[in-house]
Design a protein around this motif. Structure first.
Motif, PDB file in Angstrom:
ATOM      1  N   LEU A   1      -0.946  -3.653   1.851  1.00 12.97           N
ATOM      2  CA  LEU A   1      -0.075  -4.779   2.061  1.00 12.97           C
ATOM      3  C   LEU A   1       0.050  -5.477   3.283  1.00 12.97           C
TER       4      LEU A   1
ATOM      5  N   ALA B   1      -0.275  -0.988  -0.750  1.00 14.12           N
ATOM      6  CA  ALA B   1       0.223  -2.111  -1.426  1.00 14.12           C
ATOM      7  C   ALA B   1       0.871  -1.172  -2.788  1.00 14.12           C
TER       8      ALA B   1
ATOM      9  N   VAL C   1      -2.639  -7.054  -0.464  1.00 17.33           N
ATOM     10  CA  VAL C   1      -1.744  -7.987  -0.894  1.00 17.33           C
ATOM     11  C   VAL C   1      -1.282  -8.731   0.324  1.00 17.33           C
TER      12      VAL C   1
END
Length: 217
Positions: free
Chosen positions: A192, A206, A175
């Motif tokens: 992430l 994430a 992400v």
């Protein structure tokens, strides 16, 4: 697939009228013929994409849903180019997509069978390797730098105002958080990516099951 408020014929008329409005050069008959020859393939590709995307009603295409309109214009331009090599009609569809949806998505680019666009305005997609079940939001950029080209894994989410540029290997399930730039850098799978306090790229796990918001199992 049901065409909301349209038949195949009226959808073809609609797209041809849109083309004539954006590129008023009197060549809409040639455009119509190319679109007619490849519309069924583009609609079938659209059907697969719609049925995979959780926010959309299965088996229904609505040309007034701007993200669906955006993706159809790409599928049609790409199908025309790949199947026939016709760059005139494909270019017109590319220009239509820029004018109506604010996206720069060239017909030569190989997008995955299933991808979801939250808001198309300001998206720029250059040649890259795109994995399936990609999620894109406004003002996101994926681009090459000279011979350095991104590789985007499957199930990647790219949030607004972010960029993936150059030799980037973005792993499956990654992400890219809002406002984050990934420049010649890797993003591990299921992480992430965000801009840390020191301005450098940083990572954390994430969010779990994030793709369930966007895609059906």
């Amino acid at each position: 697939m049901k065409l909301i408020d349209h038949t195949r014929q009226s959808l073809l008329d609609y797209l041809t009228t849109q083309c004539a409005a954006i590129v008023p050069d009197g060549r809409e008959a040639a455009f119509r013929a190319a679109a007619d020859a490849h519309l069924d393939e583009a609609l079938e590709r659209m059907h697969v994409c719609i049925n995979a995307c959780a926010p959309w009603r299965p088996d229904q295409f609505n040309v007034l849903q701007s993200s669906q309109h955006c993706i159809l214009l790409y599928f049609l331009s790409n199908s025309i180019y790949v199947r026939s090599g016709d760059t005139a009609a494909a270019t017109r569809l590319f220009l239509m997509n820029k004018a109506f949806n604010g996206i720069d998505l060239f017909y030569e680019i190989a997008m995955p069978p299933i991808f979801y666009i939250g808001h198309s305005v300001g998206i720029v997609l250059a040649k890259a390797t795109y994995g399936n079940r990609l999620v894109l939001y406004q003002n996101s950029t994926i681009g090459r730098h000279k011979d350095r080209i991104p590789v985007i894994g499957e199930g990647v989410v790219v949030y607004p105002n972010s960029a993936i540029i150059g030799r980037c290997d973005v792993g499956d399930g990654a992400v890219i958080s809002q406002g984050t730039s990934v420049l010649d850098a890797g993003v591990p799978p299921n992480r992430l990516a965000f801009t840390g306090a020191d301005g450098r790229l940083a990572f954390r796990p994430a969010p779990g099951a994030i793709l369930e918001e966007y895609f059906r199992a």
